[in-house]
Design an enzyme around this catalytic site. Sequence first.
Site, short mmCIF file in Angstrom:
data_model
loop_
_atom_site.label_atom_id
_atom_site.label_comp_id
_atom_site.label_asym_id
_atom_site.label_seq_id
_atom_site.Cartn_x
_atom_site.Cartn_y
_atom_site.Cartn_z
N TYR A 155 2.17 -7.01 -59.38
CA TYR A 155 2.32 -6.93 -57.91
C TYR A 155 3.33 -5.85 -57.53
O TYR A 155 3.08 -5.04 -56.63
CB TYR A 155 2.77 -8.31 -57.43
CG TYR A 155 2.89 -8.48 -55.94
CD1 TYR A 155 1.77 -8.70 -55.14
CD2 TYR A 155 4.15 -8.48 -55.33
CE1 TYR A 155 1.91 -8.89 -53.77
CE2 TYR A 155 4.28 -8.67 -53.97
CZ TYR A 155 3.16 -8.89 -53.19
OH TYR A 155 3.29 -9.08 -51.84
N LYS A 159 2.60 -2.50 -55.36
CA LYS A 159 3.30 -2.27 -54.09
C LYS A 159 4.11 -0.97 -54.13
O LYS A 159 4.19 -0.25 -53.14
CB LYS A 159 4.19 -3.46 -53.74
CG LYS A 159 3.41 -4.75 -53.46
CD LYS A 159 2.43 -4.58 -52.30
CE LYS A 159 1.80 -5.89 -51.86
NZ LYS A 159 0.84 -5.71 -50.77
P1 NAP Z 1 -2.24 -14.42 -47.47
O1 NAP Z 1 -1.80 -15.48 -46.51
O2 NAP Z 1 -2.59 -14.81 -48.86
O3 NAP Z 1 -3.46 -13.63 -46.82
C1 NAP Z 1 -4.08 -12.56 -47.49
C2 NAP Z 1 -5.40 -12.26 -46.81
O4 NAP Z 1 -6.04 -11.21 -47.57
C3 NAP Z 1 -6.35 -13.45 -46.81
O5 NAP Z 1 -6.97 -13.55 -45.56
C4 NAP Z 1 -7.32 -13.10 -47.93
O6 NAP Z 1 -8.61 -13.64 -47.76
C5 NAP Z 1 -7.40 -11.59 -47.79
N1 NAP Z 1 -7.96 -10.98 -49.00
C6 NAP Z 1 -7.67 -11.30 -50.29
N2 NAP Z 1 -8.42 -10.55 -51.10
C7 NAP Z 1 -9.19 -9.77 -50.33
C8 NAP Z 1 -10.19 -8.78 -50.60
N3 NAP Z 1 -10.53 -8.46 -51.84
N4 NAP Z 1 -10.79 -8.16 -49.55
C9 NAP Z 1 -10.46 -8.49 -48.27
N5 NAP Z 1 -9.53 -9.40 -47.96
C10 NAP Z 1 -8.90 -10.05 -48.98
O7 NAP Z 1 -1.15 -13.31 -47.63
P2 NAP Z 1 0.02 -12.81 -46.64
O8 NAP Z 1 1.27 -13.47 -47.05
O9 NAP Z 1 -0.43 -12.86 -45.23
O10 NAP Z 1 0.14 -11.29 -47.14
C11 NAP Z 1 -0.44 -10.21 -46.44
C12 NAP Z 1 0.08 -8.92 -47.07
O11 NAP Z 1 1.51 -8.89 -47.00
C13 NAP Z 1 -0.25 -8.78 -48.55
O12 NAP Z 1 -0.51 -7.43 -48.86
C14 NAP Z 1 1.02 -9.22 -49.24
O13 NAP Z 1 1.15 -8.68 -50.52
C15 NAP Z 1 2.05 -8.68 -48.28
N6 NAP Z 1 3.36 -9.33 -48.38
C16 NAP Z 1 3.51 -10.66 -48.12
C17 NAP Z 1 4.78 -11.22 -48.23
C18 NAP Z 1 5.05 -12.67 -47.95
O14 NAP Z 1 6.20 -13.09 -48.15
N7 NAP Z 1 4.07 -13.44 -47.51
C19 NAP Z 1 5.85 -10.42 -48.59
C20 NAP Z 1 5.66 -9.08 -48.84
C21 NAP Z 1 4.40 -8.54 -48.71
P3 NAP Z 1 -9.02 -15.06 -48.46
O15 NAP Z 1 -8.77 -16.04 -47.41
O16 NAP Z 1 -10.44 -14.89 -48.82
O17 NAP Z 1 -8.14 -15.23 -49.67
#
Ligand code: NAP
Length: 248
Positions: A155, A159
């Site tokens: 990851y 990133k």
């Molecule tokens: P999340 O709740 O797991 O949501 C991720 C979304 O991406 C889900 O709707 C998922 O769909 C979709 N997805 C997964 N694989 C996909 C694919 N192959 N094609 C299209 N869509 C896909 O994650 P989040 O926490 O909102 O994170 C969003 C972004 O922020 C990510 O890039 C993550 O790495 C980044 N981020 C998050 C955090 C944190 O603390 N949460 C921190 C730093 C960065 P499904 O429902 O089908 O799984």
Amino acid sequence: MDLSDRVAIVTGGGRGIGRAIALKLAEVGATVVVNDFGDPAPAEGVVEEIKAMNQSGMAVMADVSSVADVDRLVATTIDNYQQVDILVNNAGITRDQLLLRMTDEDWDMVMSVNLKSVFLCTRAVLKHMVRQRRGRIVSIASIVGIVGNAGQANYAAAKAGIIGFTRTVAKEVASRGITANAIAPGFIDTKMTEQLGEKQRQELQSRIPLGYLGTPRDVAEAVAFLATEEARYITGQVLNVDGGMAGV
Ligand code: NAP
């Protein structure tokens, strides 16, 4: 902020941070194409919320790590709205494991969904943005890509890759009126962070100077700003939205 007459694609927009970004962009006037993968219900629900604000949008299910799906996502956007002004590369997954136990599949999957997707989506929209001589690319990286995190070598590498990619794209397309920036969220309360154990969660929280987890909305506000005309002179940057956690 005013994004009227702008068309945005938000990948992984069905829940979490992507959902908040899609809703925020719509709130300030953008038409939003909400991409997601798997069950269409969450993305369709977000589009219903957008329509309830009297804004336009549609859900397009596509796997952002597949070139054919990405080309269809962008073609559908152009067919329906004739332009694409904003791309938010948000879709992401984790497959955490200490490196010695990390499988090839854990590595490849995270690289495909978190990094290759950013290349595929950006390349596909740029063809149109270059012609329009206008565009905003905002990619969601992570502070983990800057400071590292045990158990997340795949990851963190993906990133960090987004950051190098963003800085390069910014230089390649600056002369066309297109900006490319990354947001590096810290610890944001979503389904992704639900997977952490209580001990890990408390330990992480104790490292946040502001003392609390961020919300998806905190990230969405920063994305929306970078998508506006007011942010035209900001490109190739990484904006940490992390409550001071990374300290860089
Ligand atoms: P999340 O709740 O797991 O949501 C991720 C979304 O991406 C889900 O709707 C998922 O769909 C979709 N997805 C997964 N694989 C996909 C694919 N192959 N094609 C299209 N869509 C896909 O994650 P989040 O926490 O909102 O994170 C969003 C972004 O922020 C990510 O890039 C993550 O790495 C980044 N981020 C998050 C955090 C944190 O603390 N949460 C921190 C730093 C960065 P499904 O429902 O089908 O799984």
